[in-house]
Design a protein around this motif. Sequence first.
Motif, PDB file in Angstrom:
ATOM      1  N   ILE A  51       6.831   5.757  -3.007  1.00  0.00           N
ATOM      2  CA  ILE A  51       6.327   4.399  -2.775  1.00  0.00           C
ATOM      3  C   ILE A  51       6.198   3.654  -4.099  1.00  0.00           C
ATOM      4  N   GLY A  52       5.731   4.359  -5.122  1.00  0.00           N
ATOM      5  CA  GLY A  52       5.607   3.744  -6.438  1.00  0.00           C
ATOM      6  C   GLY A  52       6.948   3.301  -6.997  1.00  0.00           C
ATOM      7  N   LEU A  53       7.965   4.173  -6.880  1.00  0.00           N
ATOM      8  CA  LEU A  53       9.307   3.820  -7.355  1.00  0.00           C
ATOM      9  C   LEU A  53       9.823   2.548  -6.688  1.00  0.00           C
ATOM     10  N   LEU A  54       9.723   2.498  -5.361  1.00  0.00           N
ATOM     11  CA  LEU A  54      10.206   1.332  -4.629  1.00  0.00           C
ATOM     12  C   LEU A  54       9.397   0.085  -4.977  1.00  0.00           C
ATOM     13  N   SER A  55       8.085   0.253  -5.099  1.00  0.00           N
ATOM     14  CA  SER A  55       7.223  -0.896  -5.405  1.00  0.00           C
ATOM     15  C   SER A  55       7.583  -1.517  -6.746  1.00  0.00           C
ATOM     16  N   ILE A  56       7.750  -0.685  -7.767  1.00  0.00           N
ATOM     17  CA  ILE A  56       8.100  -1.213  -9.091  1.00  0.00           C
ATOM     18  C   ILE A  56       9.505  -1.813  -9.077  1.00  0.00           C
ATOM     19  N   LEU A  57      10.409  -1.209  -8.326  1.00  0.00           N
ATOM     20  CA  LEU A  57      11.754  -1.777  -8.200  1.00  0.00           C
ATOM     21  C   LEU A  57      11.691  -3.184  -7.610  1.00  0.00           C
ATOM     22  N   PHE A  58      10.919  -3.356  -6.535  1.00  0.00           N
ATOM     23  CA  PHE A  58      10.803  -4.677  -5.899  1.00  0.00           C
ATOM     24  C   PHE A  58      10.145  -5.682  -6.844  1.00  0.00           C
ATOM     25  N   LEU A  59       9.133  -5.244  -7.583  1.00  0.00           N
ATOM     26  CA  LEU A  59       8.477  -6.141  -8.533  1.00  0.00           C
ATOM     27  C   LEU A  59       9.414  -6.501  -9.687  1.00  0.00           C
ATOM     28  N   ALA A  60      10.222  -5.542 -10.142  1.00  0.00           N
ATOM     29  CA  ALA A  60      11.180  -5.816 -11.217  1.00  0.00           C
ATOM     30  C   ALA A  60      12.204  -6.851 -10.772  1.00  0.00           C
ATOM     31  N   LEU A  61      12.679  -6.719  -9.544  1.00  0.00           N
ATOM     32  CA  LEU A  61      13.618  -7.711  -9.004  1.00  0.00           C
ATOM     33  C   LEU A  61      12.929  -9.068  -8.824  1.00  0.00           C
ATOM     34  N   SER A  62      11.638  -9.044  -8.491  1.00  0.00           N
ATOM     35  CA  SER A  62      10.876 -10.297  -8.405  1.00  0.00           C
ATOM     36  C   SER A  62      10.802 -10.965  -9.776  1.00  0.00           C
ATOM     37  N   PRO A  81      -3.735  -8.055 -11.643  1.00  0.00           N
ATOM     38  CA  PRO A  81      -4.721  -7.279 -10.881  1.00  0.00           C
ATOM     39  C   PRO A  81      -4.470  -7.182  -9.378  1.00  0.00           C
ATOM     40  N   SER A  82      -3.852  -8.191  -8.785  1.00  0.00           N
ATOM     41  CA  SER A  82      -3.549  -8.110  -7.348  1.00  0.00           C
ATOM     42  C   SER A  82      -2.610  -6.953  -7.042  1.00  0.00           C
ATOM     43  N   VAL A  83      -1.685  -6.686  -7.952  1.00  0.00           N
ATOM     44  CA  VAL A  83      -0.763  -5.561  -7.775  1.00  0.00           C
ATOM     45  C   VAL A  83      -1.533  -4.249  -7.836  1.00  0.00           C
ATOM     46  N   SER A  84      -2.413  -4.116  -8.825  1.00  0.00           N
ATOM     47  CA  SER A  84      -3.206  -2.894  -8.955  1.00  0.00           C
ATOM     48  C   SER A  84      -4.105  -2.694  -7.747  1.00  0.00           C
ATOM     49  N   SER A  85      -4.690  -3.782  -7.254  1.00  0.00           N
ATOM     50  CA  SER A  85      -5.549  -3.687  -6.076  1.00  0.00           C
ATOM     51  C   SER A  85      -4.748  -3.274  -4.845  1.00  0.00           C
ATOM     52  N   THR A  86      -3.512  -3.750  -4.743  1.00  0.00           N
ATOM     53  CA  THR A  86      -2.643  -3.344  -3.640  1.00  0.00           C
ATOM     54  C   THR A  86      -2.307  -1.863  -3.734  1.00  0.00           C
ATOM     55  N   PHE A  87      -2.151  -1.363  -4.963  1.00  0.00           N
ATOM     56  CA  PHE A  87      -1.853   0.060  -5.139  1.00  0.00           C
ATOM     57  C   PHE A  87      -3.040   0.957  -4.782  1.00  0.00           C
ATOM     58  N   ALA A  88      -4.221   0.369  -4.612  1.00  0.00           N
ATOM     59  CA  ALA A  88      -5.336   1.141  -4.057  1.00  0.00           C
ATOM     60  C   ALA A  88      -5.038   1.524  -2.608  1.00  0.00           C
ATOM     61  N   TYR A  89      -4.180   0.736  -1.964  1.00  0.00           N
ATOM     62  CA  TYR A  89      -3.696   1.016  -0.605  1.00  0.00           C
ATOM     63  C   TYR A  89      -2.238   1.457  -0.709  1.00  0.00           C
ATOM     64  N   LEU A  90      -1.984   2.479  -1.491  1.00  0.00           N
ATOM     65  CA  LEU A  90      -0.618   2.817  -1.882  1.00  0.00           C
ATOM     66  C   LEU A  90       0.274   3.151  -0.692  1.00  0.00           C
ATOM     67  N   TYR A  91      -0.294   3.683   0.376  1.00  0.00           N
ATOM     68  CA  TYR A  91       0.500   4.093   1.528  1.00  0.00           C
ATOM     69  C   TYR A  91       1.330   2.951   2.106  1.00  0.00           C
ATOM     70  N   THR A  92       0.937   1.707   1.849  1.00  0.00           N
ATOM     71  CA  THR A  92       1.656   0.552   2.394  1.00  0.00           C
ATOM     72  C   THR A  92       2.158  -0.396   1.307  1.00  0.00           C
ATOM     73  N   ALA A  93       1.990  -0.023   0.041  1.00  0.00           N
ATOM     74  CA  ALA A  93       2.234  -0.942  -1.074  1.00  0.00           C
ATOM     75  C   ALA A  93       3.687  -1.375  -1.191  1.00  0.00           C
ATOM     76  N   ASP A  94       4.645  -0.478  -0.897  1.00  0.00           N
ATOM     77  CA  ASP A  94       6.049  -0.866  -1.047  1.00  0.00           C
ATOM     78  C   ASP A  94       6.412  -2.007  -0.100  1.00  0.00           C
ATOM     79  N   GLY A  95       5.845  -2.002   1.099  1.00  0.00           N
ATOM     80  CA  GLY A  95       6.077  -3.108   2.027  1.00  0.00           C
ATOM     81  C   GLY A  95       5.549  -4.416   1.477  1.00  0.00           C
ATOM     82  N   TYR A  96       4.367  -4.383   0.889  1.00  0.00           N
ATOM     83  CA  TYR A  96       3.772  -5.599   0.325  1.00  0.00           C
ATOM     84  C   TYR A  96       4.566  -6.106  -0.874  1.00  0.00           C
ATOM     85  N   MET A  97       5.056  -5.187  -1.701  1.00  0.00           N
ATOM     86  CA  MET A  97       5.851  -5.605  -2.858  1.00  0.00           C
ATOM     87  C   MET A  97       7.207  -6.170  -2.426  1.00  0.00           C
TER      88      MET A  97
END
Length: 513
Positions: free
Chosen positions: A79-90, A117-133
């Motif tokens: 999930i972390g890999l995908l999340s950072i990938l989506f943010l990098a493309l953003s 900080p919104s990204v870090s707060s979303t990662f507190a809910y990491l199980y769904t973070a890739d969808g949000y990113m």
Amino acid sequence: MPEQFLVKMKNYIKPEWWLAFFSAIIIGFLTHAYVFLNRLPNHDGMINIYNTQAKLVSGRFFLGPASGMSTFFDLPWVIGLLSILFLALSAVCVVILFNLKKKFSIIIVAGLIVAFPSVSSTFAYLYTADGYMLGILLTMLAIVLTRQYKFGFLVGAILMGLAVGIYQANLSIAMAFITLYLIYCILFTSIQNKYLWQLVGRFGLMGTVGMSFYFVVYKLYTNVFGGAITNYQGLDKVGAVSLGDFPNKLPLIFQQLKGFFFYSYTTSNQFNFFEILNAVIFVLIAIILPIWIFKKKLYKKVSQMLALVILICTLPISYYILFFISPDVGYHMLMVFSISTTYIFLALYYEALDELKPAMFEKAMAWMVVFVLGLSIFNFSLIANISYFNMELRFEKSLNLGSRVLTRIEQLDDYKDIKKIAVSGRVPMKTKLAFEILPQSIPIMTGAMGDTVLTASYHYKSMLENFLGYRIDAASEEEMQAIYQTKEFEEMGEWPAKDSIRVFDDIVMIKFH
């Protein structure tokens, strides 16, 4: 052939895009590795170790497919890999949108996007973070396509509808970045009035069609298929805000902004480093904006000057646009990624500064902007890691409590009859670190604060079953209410007293404070 395609793509992709992408990747992983390399579930993560993310009742119709790429298991590294990938493309999208060329501008924007900080707060809910990113990426793509192509608003509208269907707060992100882009056009480019209004029209069409697409799905779900929308965050009252309610929302927006940038001002706490940096940023903006307007002689362009004032005044409304859609919505840290535009504005100033043929003062301001934004990114990273540090402590304390509870259960005479668990109250674990030191040191990081992840019966069920290997169900609300009415429950002591745990038929009840 694949190799030829890669060569063409390499020639098409600009160096600035590569820099933005890899800067975001590096800063993103350096900032968030803590949460990607550990299991740090919060109260929601405890019960979402496996979940399809089918949040139709929350109006998040596309969250399930968006989160499904990493499977429906809570896999931190994937999930972390995908999340950072989506943010990098953003970040690449933002570089394209504002046509950034300077290396420092690009690196700063990338850092702001992945460390906010919104990204870090979303990662507190990491199980769904890739969808949000992914939702953030779709939002930024929608804006870029709408800006780039005459009929790009059609594709942009579909992407916007999908993004809002992942998380409604993406509407705030879209409006804030669109507003910032229009401010950028007036301040930092020589845009003609005709093209400016064409852009306004295109963005307006993208937003209108995109939100219409979302509301069609919303109405189909509620009216045709008979689905019920939850009352959480006022989602069941979308569209219930009248025009007469609008003036009452403005003080609320001001209060929210003050709470984000200067939370200590609303309390008796001393200003922390986050708030000191925010104060410096506002001072820089207050100095830069009038000087730029004066030196560029923008005051002579009456229509654009008027548009600029309106855009600046409405930017806070963009941040909190959902206040005007549902009367019961409440914003928290996950929902304010749009505020990153305040920081990005200074990066845009640095990018455009060469147009003024900067004198000594402007050069000093350039150094100040880079220094303050660099410090802000570093501080965002510290805030993220302090949050993850507390999440680790909180989970360890919860796991140890769960182990103690299981030990007590196994010591009961009627242990073998137990099939369900129920808890009353909460175990007192209000430590000084979690409830005094942390709130004074960092902003309120939704999902990462507090002292325990065990607050309800289903949390204890998940802890005992998934982390301690003891299979048990959670008692229903009706079963718990029936126990509450008994004399035996009233006579129970409070945890950790010997009589604070008792079996009622096949339900073990634990009475906390």
